[in-house]
Design a protein around this motif. Structure first.
Motif, PDB file in Angstrom:
ATOM      1  N   LYS A   1      -4.035  -9.034   9.488  1.00  0.00           N
ATOM      2  CA  LYS A   1      -4.913  -8.235   9.193  1.00  0.00           C
ATOM      3  C   LYS A   1      -4.775  -6.455   9.084  1.00  0.00           C
ATOM      4  O   LYS A   1      -3.822  -5.710   9.736  1.00  0.00           O
ATOM      5  CB  LYS A   1      -6.282  -8.104  10.665  1.00  0.00           C
ATOM      6  CG  LYS A   1      -7.547  -7.299  10.460  1.00  0.00           C
ATOM      7  CD  LYS A   1      -8.867  -7.429  10.879  1.00  0.00           C
ATOM      8  CE  LYS A   1      -9.580  -7.100  10.853  1.00  0.00           C
ATOM      9  NZ  LYS A   1     -10.233  -6.545   9.514  1.00  0.00           N
ATOM     10  N   TYR A   2      -5.016  -5.964   8.037  1.00  0.00           N
ATOM     11  CA  TYR A   2      -5.083  -4.248   7.291  1.00  0.00           C
ATOM     12  C   TYR A   2      -5.509  -3.968   8.761  1.00  0.00           C
ATOM     13  O   TYR A   2      -6.379  -3.985   8.631  1.00  0.00           O
ATOM     14  CB  TYR A   2      -5.302  -4.017   5.989  1.00  0.00           C
ATOM     15  CG  TYR A   2      -4.413  -4.713   4.890  1.00  0.00           C
ATOM     16  CD1 TYR A   2      -3.176  -3.752   5.419  1.00  0.00           C
ATOM     17  CD2 TYR A   2      -4.919  -5.731   3.977  1.00  0.00           C
ATOM     18  CE1 TYR A   2      -2.110  -4.670   4.344  1.00  0.00           C
ATOM     19  CE2 TYR A   2      -3.308  -6.009   3.422  1.00  0.00           C
ATOM     20  CZ  TYR A   2      -2.626  -5.332   3.156  1.00  0.00           C
ATOM     21  OH  TYR A   2      -1.251  -5.686   1.854  1.00  0.00           O
TER      22      TYR A   2
ATOM     23  N   HIS B   1       0.132 -13.057  -1.264  1.00  0.00           N
ATOM     24  CA  HIS B   1      -1.226 -12.685  -1.328  1.00  0.00           C
ATOM     25  C   HIS B   1      -2.114 -11.802  -0.601  1.00  0.00           C
ATOM     26  O   HIS B   1      -1.568 -11.833   0.111  1.00  0.00           O
ATOM     27  CB  HIS B   1      -2.349 -14.171  -1.304  1.00  0.00           C
ATOM     28  CG  HIS B   1      -3.702 -14.160  -1.603  1.00  0.00           C
ATOM     29  ND1 HIS B   1      -4.288 -14.431  -3.042  1.00  0.00           N
ATOM     30  CD2 HIS B   1      -5.057 -14.067  -0.549  1.00  0.00           C
ATOM     31  CE1 HIS B   1      -5.866 -13.768  -2.986  1.00  0.00           C
ATOM     32  NE2 HIS B   1      -6.295 -14.374  -1.350  1.00  0.00           N
ATOM     33  N   GLN B   2      -2.883 -11.249  -1.178  1.00  0.00           N
ATOM     34  CA  GLN B   2      -3.443 -10.345   0.314  1.00  0.00           C
ATOM     35  C   GLN B   2      -5.628 -10.120  -0.133  1.00  0.00           C
ATOM     36  O   GLN B   2      -5.193 -10.410  -2.046  1.00  0.00           O
ATOM     37  CB  GLN B   2      -3.306  -8.787  -0.039  1.00  0.00           C
ATOM     38  CG  GLN B   2      -3.313  -8.379  -1.662  1.00  0.00           C
ATOM     39  CD  GLN B   2      -2.756  -6.954  -1.185  1.00  0.00           C
ATOM     40  OE1 GLN B   2      -1.752  -6.188  -2.270  1.00  0.00           O
ATOM     41  NE2 GLN B   2      -3.727  -5.682  -0.311  1.00  0.00           N
ATOM     42  N   SER B   3      -5.931  -9.437   0.299  1.00  0.00           N
ATOM     43  CA  SER B   3      -7.352  -9.449   0.050  1.00  0.00           C
ATOM     44  C   SER B   3      -7.341  -8.355   0.496  1.00  0.00           C
ATOM     45  O   SER B   3      -6.691  -7.311   0.984  1.00  0.00           O
ATOM     46  CB  SER B   3      -8.738 -10.574   0.879  1.00  0.00           C
ATOM     47  OG  SER B   3      -8.086 -10.002   2.198  1.00  0.00           O
ATOM     48  N   THR B   4      -8.896  -7.503   0.608  1.00  0.00           N
ATOM     49  CA  THR B   4      -9.079  -5.967   1.313  1.00  0.00           C
ATOM     50  C   THR B   4      -8.175  -6.117   2.052  1.00  0.00           C
ATOM     51  O   THR B   4      -8.385  -5.115   2.991  1.00  0.00           O
ATOM     52  CB  THR B   4     -10.569  -5.517   0.850  1.00  0.00           C
ATOM     53  OG1 THR B   4     -11.696  -6.809   1.422  1.00  0.00           O
ATOM     54  CG2 THR B   4     -10.732  -5.746  -0.644  1.00  0.00           C
ATOM     55  N   THR B   5      -8.593  -7.107   2.888  1.00  0.00           N
ATOM     56  CA  THR B   5      -8.648  -6.946   4.448  1.00  0.00           C
ATOM     57  C   THR B   5      -7.391  -7.590   5.416  1.00  0.00           C
ATOM     58  O   THR B   5      -7.179  -7.519   6.406  1.00  0.00           O
ATOM     59  CB  THR B   5      -9.573  -7.283   5.825  1.00  0.00           C
ATOM     60  OG1 THR B   5     -10.161  -8.374   5.424  1.00  0.00           O
ATOM     61  CG2 THR B   5     -10.765  -6.446   4.650  1.00  0.00           C
ATOM     62  N   MET B   6      -6.906  -8.641   4.480  1.00  0.00           N
ATOM     63  CA  MET B   6      -5.276  -9.470   4.681  1.00  0.00           C
ATOM     64  C   MET B   6      -4.584  -9.267   3.808  1.00  0.00           C
ATOM     65  O   MET B   6      -4.818  -9.232   2.917  1.00  0.00           O
ATOM     66  CB  MET B   6      -6.947 -10.560   5.294  1.00  0.00           C
ATOM     67  CG  MET B   6      -7.482 -10.644   6.002  1.00  0.00           C
ATOM     68  SD  MET B   6      -6.907 -10.927   7.964  1.00  0.00           S
ATOM     69  CE  MET B   6      -7.189 -12.523   8.540  1.00  0.00           C
ATOM     70  N   CYS B   7      -3.629 -10.366   4.827  1.00  0.00           N
ATOM     71  CA  CYS B   7      -2.331  -9.892   3.552  1.00  0.00           C
ATOM     72  C   CYS B   7      -1.167 -11.750   4.022  1.00  0.00           C
ATOM     73  O   CYS B   7      -2.101 -11.945   5.667  1.00  0.00           O
ATOM     74  CB  CYS B   7      -1.641  -8.840   3.875  1.00  0.00           C
ATOM     75  SG  CYS B   7       0.180  -8.998   3.270  1.00  0.00           S
TER      76      CYS B   7
ATOM     77  N   THR C   1      -0.554 -14.669   8.648  1.00  0.00           N
ATOM     78  CA  THR C   1      -1.601 -14.002   8.868  1.00  0.00           C
ATOM     79  C   THR C   1      -1.808 -12.609   9.162  1.00  0.00           C
ATOM     80  O   THR C   1      -1.442 -12.296  10.435  1.00  0.00           O
ATOM     81  CB  THR C   1      -3.000 -14.507   8.630  1.00  0.00           C
ATOM     82  OG1 THR C   1      -2.937 -15.553   8.567  1.00  0.00           O
ATOM     83  CG2 THR C   1      -3.998 -14.052   8.156  1.00  0.00           C
TER      84      THR C   1
ATOM     85  N   HIS D   1       0.624  -1.167   0.308  1.00  0.00           N
ATOM     86  CA  HIS D   1      -0.087  -0.117   0.147  1.00  0.00           C
ATOM     87  C   HIS D   1       1.398   1.824  -0.154  1.00  0.00           C
ATOM     88  O   HIS D   1       1.856   1.367   1.166  1.00  0.00           O
ATOM     89  CB  HIS D   1      -1.027   0.166   1.759  1.00  0.00           C
ATOM     90  CG  HIS D   1      -1.666  -1.517   0.869  1.00  0.00           C
ATOM     91  ND1 HIS D   1      -2.800  -0.905   0.193  1.00  0.00           N
ATOM     92  CD2 HIS D   1      -2.346  -2.001   1.910  1.00  0.00           C
ATOM     93  CE1 HIS D   1      -3.862  -2.137   0.611  1.00  0.00           C
ATOM     94  NE2 HIS D   1      -3.277  -2.834   1.549  1.00  0.00           N
TER      95      HIS D   1
END
Length: 151
Positions: free
Chosen positions: A133-134, A106-112, A131, A72
């Motif tokens: 959490k953003y 790997h990442q999602s909108t809230t996790m990496c 794991t 980010h």
């Protein structure tokens, strides 16, 4: 004792006395990859005079969080949700140097999700998967105190 972190890249925008005490020095942090270094001293050792497992896990946790944050532009904060570590062999002695490396795979909108490794020269010491959490950025120390539940 001097503070090697003061002259290095930023590990965290928020003061972290524990990382300062350990002497962790940041390397690169970009495009889902990160690395950092630790020159080993007596206070990093366990009773067998090898690097304490908690020091190794701290290095892995921090370097993987850095890899996740690097995805980010604003380097959002992260918190650890899960961390699995495998110790492969003794991790260094006083006077040695460790390098921790990580890749966010790997990442999602809230996790990496990240992989991490610790190296002592050409010797692989430990591997981890984490794991994270953003978080939205915390704008004040009061926000951190509230999150931690105490001051």
């Amino acid at each position: 004792m001097s503070n090697p972190v003061a002259n290095s890249s930023v590990i965290s925008q928020i003061e972290n006395p524990f990382l300062d005490y350990l002497g962790i020095v940041s390397g690169e942090m970009k495009e889902g990859k990160a690395n950092l270094f630790l020159d080993l001293h007596h206070h990093h050792m366990n009773s067998w005079q090898i690097t304490h497992g908690g020091v190794l896990m701290t290095l892995l946790d921090v370097v993987m969080a850095m890899a996740g944050r690097s995805l980010h532009d604003d380097q959002k904060g992260v918190v650890t949700v899960e961390l699995k570590t495998t110790f492969l062999q003794p991790g260094g002695v006083v006077g040695g140097r460790l390098e921790a490396r990580s890749v966010a795979f790997h990442q999602s909108t809230t996790m990496c999700f990240c992989d991490g490794e610790i190296w002592s020269g050409d010797k692989l010491v430990a591997k981890a998967m984490g794991t994270y959490k953003y978080l939205r950025s915390l704008k004040s120390k009061a926000g951190l105190v509230k999150m931690g539940g105490s001051d």
